[in-house]
Design an enzyme around this catalytic site. Sequence first.
Site, PDB file in Angstrom:
ATOM      1  N   GLY A 237      29.862  -6.444 -32.267  1.00  0.00           N
ATOM      2  CA  GLY A 237      29.972  -5.259 -33.096  1.00  0.00           C
ATOM      3  C   GLY A 237      30.077  -5.646 -34.560  1.00  0.00           C
TER       4      GLY A 237
ATOM      5  CB  VAL B 242      25.638  -8.656 -42.677  1.00  0.00           C
ATOM      6  CG1 VAL B 242      25.269 -10.079 -43.071  1.00  0.00           C
ATOM      7  CG2 VAL B 242      24.405  -7.886 -42.262  1.00  0.00           C
TER       8      VAL B 242
ATOM      9  CE1 TYR C  70      28.209 -19.079 -45.255  1.00  0.00           C
ATOM     10  CE2 TYR C  70      30.560 -18.877 -45.677  1.00  0.00           C
ATOM     11  CZ  TYR C  70      29.416 -19.655 -45.606  1.00  0.00           C
ATOM     12  OH  TYR C  70      29.483 -20.992 -45.871  1.00  0.00           O
TER      13      TYR C  70
ATOM     14  CB  ALA D 294      35.007 -11.006 -40.786  1.00  0.00           C
TER      15      ALA D 294
ATOM     16  CB  CYS E  70      32.580  -5.630 -43.511  1.00  0.00           C
ATOM     17  SG  CYS E  70      32.643  -7.047 -42.400  1.00  0.00           S
TER      18      CYS E  70
END
Length: 226
Positions: free
Chosen positions: A79, A82, A84, A145, A176
């Site tokens: 879920g 994008v 990094y 994240a 996000c």
Amino acid sequence: MQERVLEVRRLGRVGYGEAFELQKQLESEVIADREKGYLLLLEHPHTFTVGRRSSENGVLATAEILRSIGAEVFETDRGGKVTYHGLGQIVAYPIISLSPDREDVHRYVRDLETVLIRTMAEYGIEAFPIEGLTGVHTSEGKIAAIGIHIKRWVTTHGFALNVNTDLSYFNWIIACEGEPVISMEKLLGYELDMAEVGSRIIRNFKEVFGFDQVIDEMAATEFAAV
């Protein structure tokens, strides 16, 4: 009642595709034997991952720029949007069963946030969730994240914690909700020992998720050197 065992694998630096395949293999094992779970701790080479909620323009870098900064792009089944992954970042992939007593997706995400918040508190960093968003934040920006996938109440994917991360790579994506990002190193003013941070994550993960035993055969092994 059988003890719940968490096997920790500290994998060092692993390509995203290789780690994804390992997660899928372990996912099948946990579906078959729900008393055992896994926690993978690793670093990825410079990678942008595109989640199920991502728009097509989430990665700003052109193919030429991606080559110049040494980064790859992967579409994935987690879920979120994008994000990094890269050097100096601890990526944690829990492959655990939430059945029968933790079958609640929102609770699972909150529990992951709790693991991270407790770990940050041990370093004197005040971290917190934000209503309506996933991940863990500080007053200076987002420090971790979270993006998950659940199949038959077995988890894959997980979280990425910015420890000694080069934050400039986030400039090439719309991460996000577009909030600023921060690292532990930038907040504290010094480079942290990745293995030590990993050990604290493991201990807090065990406590929050109620595992009876942790198998961490590489506890004294540091992450791959940059």
